[in-house]
Write a protein that holds these residues in place. Structure first.
Motif, PDB file in Angstrom:
ATOM      1  N   LEU A  13      42.180  43.340  11.215  1.00  0.00           N
ATOM      2  CA  LEU A  13      43.512  42.920  11.603  1.00  0.00           C
ATOM      3  C   LEU A  13      43.407  41.779  12.615  1.00  0.00           C
ATOM      4  N   GLN A  14      44.196  40.734  12.391  1.00  0.00           N
ATOM      5  CA  GLN A  14      44.109  39.568  13.270  1.00  0.00           C
ATOM      6  C   GLN A  14      45.028  39.717  14.466  1.00  0.00           C
ATOM      7  N   ILE A  15      44.448  39.547  15.645  1.00  0.00           N
ATOM      8  CA  ILE A  15      45.187  39.660  16.904  1.00  0.00           C
ATOM      9  C   ILE A  15      45.257  38.277  17.550  1.00  0.00           C
ATOM     10  N   ASN A  16      46.456  37.857  17.880  1.00  0.00           N
ATOM     11  CA  ASN A  16      46.663  36.561  18.534  1.00  0.00           C
ATOM     12  C   ASN A  16      46.670  36.778  20.043  1.00  0.00           C
ATOM     13  N   LEU A  17      45.551  36.479  20.677  1.00  0.00           N
ATOM     14  CA  LEU A  17      45.417  36.713  22.119  1.00  0.00           C
ATOM     15  C   LEU A  17      45.857  35.522  22.956  1.00  0.00           C
ATOM     16  N   SER A  18      45.970  34.342  22.330  1.00  0.00           N
ATOM     17  CA  SER A  18      46.279  33.133  23.093  1.00  0.00           C
ATOM     18  C   SER A  18      47.765  32.817  23.111  1.00  0.00           C
ATOM     19  N   GLY A  19      48.538  33.444  22.212  1.00  0.00           N
ATOM     20  CA  GLY A  19      49.956  33.152  22.150  1.00  0.00           C
ATOM     21  C   GLY A  19      50.279  31.816  21.520  1.00  0.00           C
ATOM     22  N   GLU A  20      49.290  31.171  20.876  1.00  0.00           N
ATOM     23  CA  GLU A  20      49.526  29.880  20.242  1.00  0.00           C
ATOM     24  C   GLU A  20      50.240  30.083  18.906  1.00  0.00           C
ATOM     25  N   ASP A  21      51.331  29.334  18.708  1.00  0.00           N
ATOM     26  CA  ASP A  21      52.067  29.446  17.455  1.00  0.00           C
ATOM     27  C   ASP A  21      51.228  29.014  16.263  1.00  0.00           C
ATOM     28  N   SER A  22      50.271  28.115  16.500  1.00  0.00           N
ATOM     29  CA  SER A  22      49.450  27.606  15.400  1.00  0.00           C
ATOM     30  C   SER A  22      48.426  28.618  14.920  1.00  0.00           C
ATOM     31  N   LYS A  23      48.193  29.643  15.705  1.00  0.00           N
ATOM     32  CA  LYS A  23      47.227  30.675  15.335  1.00  0.00           C
ATOM     33  C   LYS A  23      47.952  31.863  14.718  1.00  0.00           C
ATOM     34  N   GLY A  24      47.376  32.404  13.671  1.00  0.00           N
ATOM     35  CA  GLY A  24      47.955  33.579  13.055  1.00  0.00           C
ATOM     36  C   GLY A  24      47.673  34.820  13.892  1.00  0.00           C
ATOM     37  N   GLY A  25      48.183  35.947  13.404  1.00  0.00           N
ATOM     38  CA  GLY A  25      47.899  37.207  14.067  1.00  0.00           C
ATOM     39  C   GLY A  25      49.097  37.787  14.793  1.00  0.00           C
ATOM     40  N   VAL A  26      48.991  39.073  15.090  1.00  0.00           N
ATOM     41  CA  VAL A  26      50.051  39.757  15.841  1.00  0.00           C
ATOM     42  C   VAL A  26      49.684  39.783  17.323  1.00  0.00           C
ATOM     43  N   GLU A  27      50.687  39.897  18.148  1.00  0.00           N
ATOM     44  CA  GLU A  27      50.433  40.049  19.575  1.00  0.00           C
ATOM     45  C   GLU A  27      49.779  41.405  19.827  1.00  0.00           C
ATOM     46  N   PRO A  28      49.003  41.517  20.896  1.00  0.00           N
ATOM     47  CA  PRO A  28      48.347  42.801  21.177  1.00  0.00           C
ATOM     48  C   PRO A  28      49.315  43.982  21.217  1.00  0.00           C
ATOM     49  N   SER A  29      50.523  43.747  21.685  1.00  0.00           N
ATOM     50  CA  SER A  29      51.496  44.840  21.788  1.00  0.00           C
ATOM     51  C   SER A  29      51.924  45.373  20.424  1.00  0.00           C
ATOM     52  N   ALA A  30      51.735  44.571  19.371  1.00  0.00           N
ATOM     53  CA  ALA A  30      52.121  44.986  18.019  1.00  0.00           C
ATOM     54  C   ALA A  30      50.945  45.527  17.219  1.00  0.00           C
ATOM     55  N   ALA A  31      49.766  45.544  17.806  1.00  0.00           N
ATOM     56  CA  ALA A  31      48.569  45.937  17.058  1.00  0.00           C
ATOM     57  C   ALA A  31      48.609  47.402  16.637  1.00  0.00           C
ATOM     58  N   SER A  32      49.111  48.266  17.492  1.00  0.00           N
ATOM     59  CA  SER A  32      49.123  49.693  17.192  1.00  0.00           C
ATOM     60  C   SER A  32      49.972  49.995  15.966  1.00  0.00           C
ATOM     61  N   GLU A  33      51.143  49.381  15.865  1.00  0.00           N
ATOM     62  CA  GLU A  33      52.022  49.624  14.726  1.00  0.00           C
ATOM     63  C   GLU A  33      51.405  49.088  13.438  1.00  0.00           C
ATOM     64  N   LEU A  34      50.827  47.879  13.496  1.00  0.00           N
ATOM     65  CA  LEU A  34      50.174  47.317  12.310  1.00  0.00           C
ATOM     66  C   LEU A  34      48.999  48.187  11.881  1.00  0.00           C
ATOM     67  N   LEU A  35      48.237  48.657  12.845  1.00  0.00           N
ATOM     68  CA  LEU A  35      47.098  49.522  12.541  1.00  0.00           C
ATOM     69  C   LEU A  35      47.562  50.804  11.862  1.00  0.00           C
ATOM     70  N   ARG A  36      48.611  51.388  12.359  1.00  0.00           N
ATOM     71  CA  ARG A  36      49.134  52.624  11.782  1.00  0.00           C
ATOM     72  C   ARG A  36      49.571  52.397  10.332  1.00  0.00           C
ATOM     73  N   THR A  37      50.225  51.284  10.081  1.00  0.00           N
ATOM     74  CA  THR A  37      50.659  50.954   8.721  1.00  0.00           C
ATOM     75  C   THR A  37      49.465  50.794   7.789  1.00  0.00           C
ATOM     76  N   CYS A  38      48.471  50.027   8.219  1.00  0.00           N
ATOM     77  CA  CYS A  38      47.344  49.723   7.351  1.00  0.00           C
ATOM     78  C   CYS A  38      46.452  50.942   7.127  1.00  0.00           C
ATOM     79  N   ASN A  39      46.332  51.787   8.125  1.00  0.00           N
ATOM     80  CA  ASN A  39      45.511  52.990   7.967  1.00  0.00           C
ATOM     81  C   ASN A  39      46.061  53.926   6.896  1.00  0.00           C
ATOM     82  N   ALA A  40      47.362  53.825   6.619  1.00  0.00           N
ATOM     83  CA  ALA A  40      47.993  54.714   5.635  1.00  0.00           C
ATOM     84  C   ALA A  40      47.903  54.177   4.210  1.00  0.00           C
ATOM     85  N   LEU A  41      47.346  52.977   4.023  1.00  0.00           N
ATOM     86  CA  LEU A  41      47.306  52.360   2.703  1.00  0.00           C
ATOM     87  C   LEU A  41      45.988  52.686   2.006  1.00  0.00           C
ATOM     88  N   PRO A  42      46.030  53.312   0.840  1.00  0.00           N
ATOM     89  CA  PRO A  42      44.798  53.780   0.205  1.00  0.00           C
ATOM     90  C   PRO A  42      43.878  52.671  -0.296  1.00  0.00           C
TER      91      PRO A  42
END
Length: 231
Positions: free
Chosen positions: A126-155
């Motif tokens: 999962l890509q995490i955007n630690l720099s806050g740059e719009d040009s970089k992809g990824g979720v903010e660290p605060s959103a990582a837990s929700e994304l992780l929970r979603t992806c962990n449930a996908l077979p």
């Protein structure tokens, strides 16, 4: 570009990885090299393969599919690195073993659903955007837990860990800071059932800093292949 040049550069990069791992008190085998071969011809990949490299990273799907077809005689582990687009998920799911850069739950669902029957789950970081740059992809660290929970449930997916692409920095301390932040985030969100062993971070200019902070996969292009022959 000669085959000898690629082999020599590859060996130099492996020496850098070994030295950084030893400095970190880690076994060098804990750090995998992904040779980023985007914009490189298939012949360059063959040269690196002949020198012992097995994992290669591509970012442009059409170009990657052409090379995958040309190199089907080699047992290459293909990694898709970069932004995932909805209209490309089916081919990514069918042709790659790893995806470094999942950040959209909708893309995650598509990759899982479109993974071919009988294939092992698609390894994803999962890509995490630690720099806050719009040009970089990824979720903010605060959103990582929700994304992780979603992806962990996908077979069709197997979440292996996190990846990041921080802003360039000149000194090692500044380089290490975002890598340390990614490691701390991983440590906070990992569980016994989902240990998140992988940290995909570090490129040609900062691989040492990444390894010192726990990188398990470094993504190296120029230092292996030299300048890109075309843009």
């Amino acid at each position: 570009m000669t085959d000898t040049g690629i082999a020599s550069r590859l060996h130099q990069v492996m020496a850098r990885i070994r030295a950084a791992a030893e400095r970190a008190g880690r076994p060098p085998a804990q750090v995998a090299l992904i040779a980023v071969s985007k914009k490189q011809p298939a012949e360059a990949i063959r040269a690196a393969y002949a020198a012992g490299q097995r994992a290669f990273g591509e970012s442009y799907l059409r170009e990657a599919l052409d090379k995958i077809e040309q190199l089907r005689d080699l047992d290459i582990e293909w990694h898709f690195i970069g932004r995932v687009q909805s209209n490309k998920t089916r081919q990514i799911a069918a042709n790659f073993a790893w995806v470094h850069g999942v950040s959209d739950p909708a893309h995650a669902h598509r990759l899982s659903e479109q993974r071919p029957a009988g294939a092992p789950p698609l390894n994803v970081c999962l890509q995490i955007n630690l720099s806050g740059e719009d040009s970089k992809g990824g979720v903010e660290p605060s959103a990582a837990s929700e994304l992780l929970r979603t992806c962990n449930a996908l077979p069709g997916l197997r979440v292996r860990g996190f990846m990041t692409l921080p802003a360039p920095a000149d000194d090692e301390a500044a380089q290490r800071a975002p890598f340390a932040a990614l490691r701390h985030l991983r440590d906070r969100l990992a569980t016994p059932g989902h240990p998140l062993p992988c940290l995909s971070m570090g490129m040609s200019d900062d691989l040492e800093a990444a390894i010192l902070e726990g990188a398990t996969h470094v993504r190296i292009g120029t230092a292996v292949f030299g300048p890109r022959p075309y843009n």
